[in-house]
Scaffold this motif. Structure first.
Motif, PDB file in Angstrom:
ATOM      1  N   MET A   1       0.840  -1.178   0.000  1.00 49.48           N
ATOM      2  CA  MET A   1       0.000   0.000   0.000  1.00 49.48           C
ATOM      3  C   MET A   1       0.891   1.249   0.000  1.00 49.48           C
ATOM      4  SD  MET A   1      -2.761   1.127   2.886  1.00 49.48           S
ATOM      5  CE  MET A   1      -2.226   2.572   3.757  1.00 49.48           C
ATOM      6  N   GLU A   2       0.619   2.158  -0.897  1.00 48.35           N
ATOM      7  CA  GLU A   2       1.371   3.399  -0.952  1.00 48.35           C
ATOM      8  C   GLU A   2       0.798   4.386   0.056  1.00 48.35           C
ATOM      9  OE1 GLU A   2       2.284   6.951  -4.078  1.00 48.35           O
ATOM     10  OE2 GLU A   2       2.100   4.921  -4.863  1.00 48.35           O
ATOM     11  N   ILE A   3       1.671   4.964   0.843  1.00 49.79           N
ATOM     12  CA  ILE A   3       1.255   5.925   1.855  1.00 49.79           C
ATOM     13  C   ILE A   3       1.114   7.290   1.178  1.00 49.79           C
ATOM     14  CG2 ILE A   3       1.820   6.999   4.065  1.00 49.79           C
ATOM     15  CD1 ILE A   3       1.401   3.945   4.198  1.00 49.79           C
ATOM     16  N   PRO A   4      -0.056   7.925   1.303  1.00 53.76           N
ATOM     17  CA  PRO A   4      -0.231   9.242   0.681  1.00 53.76           C
ATOM     18  C   PRO A   4       0.633  10.306   1.358  1.00 53.76           C
ATOM     19  CG  PRO A   4      -2.231   8.564   1.836  1.00 53.76           C
ATOM     20  CD  PRO A   4      -1.244   7.463   1.980  1.00 53.76           C
ATOM     21  N   LYS A   5       0.993  11.308   0.585  1.00 52.54           N
ATOM     22  CA  LYS A   5       1.736  12.446   1.142  1.00 52.54           C
ATOM     23  C   LYS A   5       0.830  13.197   2.119  1.00 52.54           C
ATOM     24  CE  LYS A   5       5.567  12.398  -1.331  1.00 52.54           C
ATOM     25  NZ  LYS A   5       6.852  12.159  -0.759  1.00 52.54           N
ATOM     26  N   ILE A   6       1.424  13.612   3.212  1.00 51.43           N
ATOM     27  CA  ILE A   6       0.682  14.357   4.226  1.00 51.43           C
ATOM     28  C   ILE A   6       1.374  15.707   4.398  1.00 51.43           C
ATOM     29  CG2 ILE A   6       0.028  14.434   6.648  1.00 51.43           C
ATOM     30  CD1 ILE A   6      -0.287  11.448   6.569  1.00 51.43           C
ATOM     31  N   HIS A   7       0.619  16.767   4.273  1.00 53.38           N
ATOM     32  CA  HIS A   7       1.150  18.119   4.394  1.00 53.38           C
ATOM     33  C   HIS A   7       1.381  18.477   5.860  1.00 53.38           C
ATOM     34  CE1 HIS A   7       0.260  18.462   0.168  1.00 53.38           C
ATOM     35  NE2 HIS A   7      -0.957  18.044   0.426  1.00 53.38           N
ATOM     36  N   GLU A   8       2.094  19.553   6.101  1.00 49.47           N
ATOM     37  CA  GLU A   8       2.497  19.939   7.459  1.00 49.47           C
ATOM     38  C   GLU A   8       1.325  20.049   8.433  1.00 49.47           C
ATOM     39  OE1 GLU A   8       4.671  20.830  10.741  1.00 49.47           O
ATOM     40  OE2 GLU A   8       5.478  20.179   8.803  1.00 49.47           O
ATOM     41  N   GLY A   9       0.275  20.771   8.061  1.00 52.33           N
ATOM     42  CA  GLY A   9      -0.881  20.910   8.945  1.00 52.33           C
ATOM     43  C   GLY A   9      -1.573  19.580   9.198  1.00 52.33           C
ATOM     44  N   GLU A  10      -1.652  18.769   8.157  1.00 58.03           N
ATOM     45  CA  GLU A  10      -2.252  17.436   8.305  1.00 58.03           C
ATOM     46  C   GLU A  10      -1.406  16.570   9.231  1.00 58.03           C
ATOM     47  OE1 GLU A  10      -4.272  17.142   3.864  1.00 58.03           O
ATOM     48  OE2 GLU A  10      -2.247  16.380   4.179  1.00 58.03           O
ATOM     49  N   VAL A  67      -2.777   4.459   8.981  1.00 52.75           N
ATOM     50  CA  VAL A  67      -1.328   4.425   8.777  1.00 52.75           C
ATOM     51  C   VAL A  67      -0.651   4.881  10.067  1.00 52.75           C
ATOM     52  CG1 VAL A  67      -1.417   4.789   6.287  1.00 52.75           C
ATOM     53  CG2 VAL A  67      -1.273   6.749   7.793  1.00 52.75           C
ATOM     54  N   SER A  68       0.518   4.357  10.309  1.00 52.04           N
ATOM     55  CA  SER A  68       1.235   4.710  11.539  1.00 52.04           C
ATOM     56  C   SER A  68       2.132   5.922  11.320  1.00 52.04           C
ATOM     57  CB  SER A  68       2.090   3.529  11.997  1.00 52.04           C
ATOM     58  OG  SER A  68       3.182   3.360  11.106  1.00 52.04           O
ATOM     59  N   LYS A  69       2.576   6.474  12.409  1.00 53.14           N
ATOM     60  CA  LYS A  69       3.499   7.605  12.362  1.00 53.14           C
ATOM     61  C   LYS A  69       4.784   7.198  11.628  1.00 53.14           C
ATOM     62  CE  LYS A  69       5.826  10.814  15.491  1.00 53.14           C
ATOM     63  NZ  LYS A  69       6.000  11.174  16.913  1.00 53.14           N
ATOM     64  N   ASP A  70       5.291   6.007  11.919  1.00 54.97           N
ATOM     65  CA  ASP A  70       6.508   5.523  11.261  1.00 54.97           C
ATOM     66  C   ASP A  70       6.320   5.388   9.753  1.00 54.97           C
ATOM     67  OD1 ASP A  70       7.888   5.419  13.663  1.00 54.97           O
ATOM     68  OD2 ASP A  70       7.459   3.295  13.981  1.00 54.97           O
ATOM     69  N   VAL A  72       4.269   7.076   7.845  1.00 53.41           N
ATOM     70  CA  VAL A  72       4.191   8.417   7.258  1.00 53.41           C
ATOM     71  C   VAL A  72       5.575   9.047   7.197  1.00 53.41           C
ATOM     72  CG1 VAL A  72       3.313  10.760   7.615  1.00 53.41           C
ATOM     73  CG2 VAL A  72       1.792   8.808   7.884  1.00 53.41           C
ATOM     74  N   GLN A  73       6.342   8.922   8.260  1.00 53.63           N
ATOM     75  CA  GLN A  73       7.679   9.509   8.282  1.00 53.63           C
ATOM     76  C   GLN A  73       8.572   8.859   7.229  1.00 53.63           C
ATOM     77  OE1 GLN A  73       8.712   9.044  12.430  1.00 53.63           O
ATOM     78  NE2 GLN A  73       8.013  11.101  12.918  1.00 53.63           N
ATOM     79  N   THR A  74       8.477   7.563   7.069  1.00 51.87           N
ATOM     80  CA  THR A  74       9.263   6.854   6.048  1.00 51.87           C
ATOM     81  C   THR A  74       8.860   7.296   4.648  1.00 51.87           C
ATOM     82  OG1 THR A  74       9.513   4.948   7.503  1.00 51.87           O
ATOM     83  CG2 THR A  74       9.880   4.587   5.148  1.00 51.87           C
ATOM     84  N   ALA A  75       7.571   7.460   4.411  1.00 50.44           N
ATOM     85  CA  ALA A  75       7.077   7.875   3.090  1.00 50.44           C
ATOM     86  C   ALA A  75       7.487   9.303   2.753  1.00 50.44           C
ATOM     87  CB  ALA A  75       5.558   7.750   3.042  1.00 50.44           C
ATOM     88  N   GLN A  76       7.674  10.146   3.747  1.00 59.03           N
ATOM     89  CA  GLN A  76       8.012  11.544   3.501  1.00 59.03           C
ATOM     90  C   GLN A  76       9.484  11.724   3.143  1.00 59.03           C
ATOM     91  OE1 GLN A  76       5.422  12.913   2.973  1.00 59.03           O
ATOM     92  NE2 GLN A  76       4.219  13.565   4.712  1.00 59.03           N
ATOM     93  N   ILE A  77      10.298  10.754   3.502  1.00 53.89           N
ATOM     94  CA  ILE A  77      11.748  10.869   3.258  1.00 53.89           C
ATOM     95  C   ILE A  77      12.065  10.670   1.791  1.00 53.89           C
ATOM     96  CG2 ILE A  77      13.996   9.818   3.747  1.00 53.89           C
ATOM     97  CD1 ILE A  77      12.965   9.263   6.567  1.00 53.89           C
TER      98      ILE A  77
END
Length: 77
Positions: A1-10, A67-70, A72-77
């Protein structure tokens, strides 16, 4: 599953969710007002958008992340 991009406020919203889930949507609205200074309409808009993108689930007014915090953080890198 691809984790969607999450913006700063989100992301700041998700931090509150992850810390308190499962949580009633009205309680989440109160927390977002206190911690982020958001109006209820802003919180409900972000809830809807993140739900549409598969980041969270709002079922019977109980909000849970999909989705977990981890993840999301991995997907943002």
């Amino acid at each position: 599953m691809e984790i969607p991009k999450i913006h700063e406020g989100e992301y700041r919203f998700c931090l509150i969710l992850w810390e308190n889930e499962p949580i009633k949507s009205r309680e989440l609205v109160k927390l977002c007002r206190q911690k982020l200074g958001w109006k209820p309409t802003t919180t409900y808009t972000v809830l809807r958008r993140l739900g549409e993108r598969g980041v969270l689930k709002n079922e019977n007014t109980v909000v849970r992340s999909l989705v977990s915090k981890d993840q999301v953080q991995t997907a943002q890198i």
